[in-house]
Motif scaffolding. Structure first.
Motif, PDB file in Angstrom:
ATOM      1  N   TRP A  17       0.806  -1.221   0.000  1.00 28.15           N
ATOM      2  CA  TRP A  17       0.000   0.000   0.000  1.00 28.15           C
ATOM      3  C   TRP A  17       0.838   1.270   0.000  1.00 28.15           C
ATOM      4  O   TRP A  17       0.403   2.313  -0.477  1.00 28.15           O
ATOM      5  CB  TRP A  17      -0.936   0.025   1.218  1.00 28.15           C
ATOM      6  CG  TRP A  17      -1.842  -1.134   1.352  1.00 28.15           C
ATOM      7  CD1 TRP A  17      -1.839  -2.073   2.348  1.00 28.15           C
ATOM      8  CD2 TRP A  17      -2.917  -1.503   0.475  1.00 28.15           C
ATOM      9  NE1 TRP A  17      -2.832  -2.993   2.149  1.00 28.15           N
ATOM     10  CE2 TRP A  17      -3.510  -2.673   1.006  1.00 28.15           C
ATOM     11  CE3 TRP A  17      -3.430  -0.961  -0.705  1.00 28.15           C
ATOM     12  CZ2 TRP A  17      -4.591  -3.309   0.401  1.00 28.15           C
ATOM     13  CZ3 TRP A  17      -4.507  -1.596  -1.315  1.00 28.15           C
ATOM     14  CH2 TRP A  17      -5.075  -2.742  -0.765  1.00 28.15           C
ATOM     15  N   GLY A  18       2.022   1.235   0.585  1.00 27.96           N
ATOM     16  CA  GLY A  18       2.765   2.462   0.821  1.00 27.96           C
ATOM     17  C   GLY A  18       2.236   3.203   2.032  1.00 27.96           C
ATOM     18  O   GLY A  18       1.347   2.744   2.737  1.00 27.96           O
ATOM     19  N   GLY A  19       2.799   4.399   2.283  1.00 31.81           N
ATOM     20  CA  GLY A  19       2.445   5.119   3.491  1.00 31.81           C
ATOM     21  C   GLY A  19       3.113   4.475   4.701  1.00 31.81           C
ATOM     22  O   GLY A  19       3.957   3.593   4.543  1.00 31.81           O
ATOM     23  N   PRO A  20       2.796   4.907   5.930  1.00 34.55           N
ATOM     24  CA  PRO A  20       1.766   5.892   6.260  1.00 34.55           C
ATOM     25  C   PRO A  20       2.173   7.311   5.863  1.00 34.55           C
ATOM     26  O   PRO A  20       3.350   7.658   5.874  1.00 34.55           O
ATOM     27  CB  PRO A  20       1.640   5.772   7.776  1.00 34.55           C
ATOM     28  CG  PRO A  20       3.016   5.360   8.219  1.00 34.55           C
ATOM     29  CD  PRO A  20       3.515   4.440   7.141  1.00 34.55           C
ATOM     30  N   VAL A  21       1.164   8.113   5.518  1.00 35.82           N
ATOM     31  CA  VAL A  21       1.388   9.497   5.152  1.00 35.82           C
ATOM     32  C   VAL A  21       1.617  10.341   6.407  1.00 35.82           C
ATOM     33  O   VAL A  21       2.525  11.173   6.461  1.00 35.82           O
ATOM     34  CB  VAL A  21       0.198  10.029   4.339  1.00 35.82           C
ATOM     35  CG1 VAL A  21       0.350  11.522   4.056  1.00 35.82           C
ATOM     36  CG2 VAL A  21       0.036   9.236   3.049  1.00 35.82           C
ATOM     37  N   ALA A  22       0.788  10.126   7.412  1.00 32.88           N
ATOM     38  CA  ALA A  22       0.849  10.859   8.677  1.00 32.88           C
ATOM     39  C   ALA A  22      -0.005  10.083   9.679  1.00 32.88           C
ATOM     40  O   ALA A  22      -0.492   8.983   9.385  1.00 32.88           O
ATOM     41  CB  ALA A  22       0.340  12.287   8.504  1.00 32.88           C
ATOM     42  N   LEU A  23      -0.202  10.650  10.858  1.00 32.14           N
ATOM     43  CA  LEU A  23      -1.033  10.035  11.892  1.00 32.14           C
ATOM     44  C   LEU A  23      -2.475  10.502  11.743  1.00 32.14           C
ATOM     45  O   LEU A  23      -2.742  11.706  11.673  1.00 32.14           O
ATOM     46  CB  LEU A  23      -0.508  10.423  13.276  1.00 32.14           C
ATOM     47  CG  LEU A  23      -1.258   9.875  14.499  1.00 32.14           C
ATOM     48  CD1 LEU A  23      -1.192   8.354  14.544  1.00 32.14           C
ATOM     49  CD2 LEU A  23      -0.699  10.483  15.772  1.00 32.14           C
ATOM     50  N   ASN A  24      -3.405   9.566  11.656  1.00 32.68           N
ATOM     51  CA  ASN A  24      -4.831   9.919  11.610  1.00 32.68           C
ATOM     52  C   ASN A  24      -5.242  10.496  12.961  1.00 32.68           C
ATOM     53  O   ASN A  24      -5.026   9.882  14.000  1.00 32.68           O
ATOM     54  CB  ASN A  24      -5.664   8.669  11.297  1.00 32.68           C
ATOM     55  CG  ASN A  24      -7.165   8.916  11.385  1.00 32.68           C
ATOM     56  OD1 ASN A  24      -7.703   9.229  12.434  1.00 32.68           O
ATOM     57  ND2 ASN A  24      -7.852   8.739  10.273  1.00 32.68           N
ATOM     58  N   PRO A  75      -3.512   3.148  -3.057  1.00 34.81           N
ATOM     59  CA  PRO A  75      -4.583   2.211  -2.683  1.00 34.81           C
ATOM     60  C   PRO A  75      -5.229   1.506  -3.862  1.00 34.81           C
ATOM     61  O   PRO A  75      -6.399   1.662  -4.159  1.00 34.81           O
ATOM     62  CB  PRO A  75      -5.592   3.117  -1.982  1.00 34.81           C
ATOM     63  CG  PRO A  75      -5.460   4.407  -2.716  1.00 34.81           C
ATOM     64  CD  PRO A  75      -3.998   4.541  -3.044  1.00 34.81           C
ATOM     65  N   ILE A  76      -4.445   0.690  -4.559  1.00 30.32           N
ATOM     66  CA  ILE A  76      -4.958  -0.054  -5.697  1.00 30.32           C
ATOM     67  C   ILE A  76      -4.781  -1.534  -5.431  1.00 30.32           C
ATOM     68  O   ILE A  76      -3.668  -2.019  -5.256  1.00 30.32           O
ATOM     69  CB  ILE A  76      -4.233   0.331  -7.003  1.00 30.32           C
ATOM     70  CG1 ILE A  76      -4.398   1.813  -7.292  1.00 30.32           C
ATOM     71  CG2 ILE A  76      -4.727  -0.496  -8.172  1.00 30.32           C
ATOM     72  CD1 ILE A  76      -3.597   2.316  -8.461  1.00 30.32           C
ATOM     73  N   LEU A  77      -5.887  -2.276  -5.394  1.00 28.35           N
ATOM     74  CA  LEU A  77      -5.828  -3.721  -5.135  1.00 28.35           C
ATOM     75  C   LEU A  77      -6.267  -4.460  -6.394  1.00 28.35           C
ATOM     76  O   LEU A  77      -7.305  -4.130  -6.957  1.00 28.35           O
ATOM     77  CB  LEU A  77      -6.762  -4.081  -3.977  1.00 28.35           C
ATOM     78  CG  LEU A  77      -6.758  -5.552  -3.534  1.00 28.35           C
ATOM     79  CD1 LEU A  77      -5.357  -5.973  -3.105  1.00 28.35           C
ATOM     80  CD2 LEU A  77      -7.745  -5.769  -2.416  1.00 28.35           C
TER      81      LEU A  77
END
Length: 289
Positions: free
Chosen positions: A166-173, A287-289
């Motif tokens: 998936w990559g990321g995490p971008v930041a903290l939700n 987010p490509i599955l």
């Protein structure tokens, strides 16, 4: 009041020793000069890698660091638990002590112990921290399920913080999720016989419970024992939470995901680790599955 649910923690069985509540580790950490992260494609230690604690297999969530540049990998606090799979209240459940050794492993299964790719030391457990503090918040006791393993200095250059596939995490939700939101996870329990195609998981949040401490989710496939601690990303690639439980009722087959913003804030306040923070991935969220 929180509606009672019937849940099981997702650590693999195998821990039998009892351990008393431990204070924060006092030994000076190994020095880790900050180096560039290992390439994501070849890093041996990363979100989703298997973690073994005295025979119990769990899964890494995210990578963390501190003011000194030390590298930590997270998993579920119950992965070091000493009780039963039904022991989900971290304010009274047994745990191995801080200082317990943890192995990072690739390819562990029911027929193979896999390959050890590195090691570390348990330096923070939300369960032990809550017991030490005399925590009385029932939501924290039920859902605060995060532990941190300090990566051995010799293995720090094997780490990449990106979530595979998936990559990321971008930041903290920081805002949680709403019912219907898409979520993503990655991990391969030893019960899945090494079938890598089952590692990436996409699912749907069922909302938030426990006053923001937890998010029930359905994923394909659902988390099973050994997936404990796995990273969950929100629809934007932010670090949402850590896999904690499998619900038997009232939402059979759903998983409980501890809210990372709550769990990390608790660790920042109680661990004694200066500047503790999440490390963003080096790879873009895709987010490509």
């Amino acid at each position: 009041m929180r509606t009672p649910t019937k849940v099981l923690t997702l650590a693999a069985a195998g821990l039998v020793a009892a351990a008393a509540t431990s204070a924060p580790a006092t030994a000076a950490p190994e020095k880790q000069a900050r180096v560039a992260w290992a390439p994501a494609a070849s890093a041996a230690i990363h979100p989703g890698v298997q973690m073994y604690t005295e025979g119990a297999q769990c899964t890494a969530n995210f990578v963390y660091t501190d003011t000194a540049g030390t590298t930590y990998v997270g998993y579920a606090a119950h992965c070091a638990g000493t009780g039963e799979a039904t022991d989900t209240n971290g304010c009274d459940a047994g745990s191995l002590p801080l200082g317990t050794k943890v192995d990072f492993v690739e390819g562990g299964s029911l027929v193979s112990e896999g390959t050890r790719v590195g090691g570390g030391t348990l330096v923070y457990s939300s369960w032990l921290a809550m017991q030490r503090a005399g925590e009385t918040d029932e939501n924290a006791c039920a859902y605060n399920d995060l532990a941190l393993v300090r990566v051995d200095a010799a293995d720090a250059d094997k780490v990449n913080p990106s979530v595979p596939f998936w990559g990321g995490p971008v930041a903290l939700n920081m805002s949680g999720t709403a019912a219907g939101d898409t979520v993503y996870s990655y991990g391969n329990s030893s019960l899945r016989a090494g079938i890598e195609q089952l590692s990436p998981k996409q699912g749907t949040s069922l909302g938030t419970e426990g006053e923001g401490w937890s998010h029930p989710v359905y994923t394909v496939t659902p988390g099973v024992p050994g997936d404990s601690g796995s990273a969950f990303l929100d629809a934007d690639g932010n670090a949402l939470g850590t896999l904690s439980t499998l619900a038997l009722a009232p939402l059979a087959g759903s998983n409980g995901v501890g809210d990372l913003a709550h769990e990390l804030a608790y660790a920042q306040a109680t661990s004694g680790i200066a500047g503790l923070r999440l490390v963003p991935g080096t790879e873009p969220f895709s987010p490509i599955l």
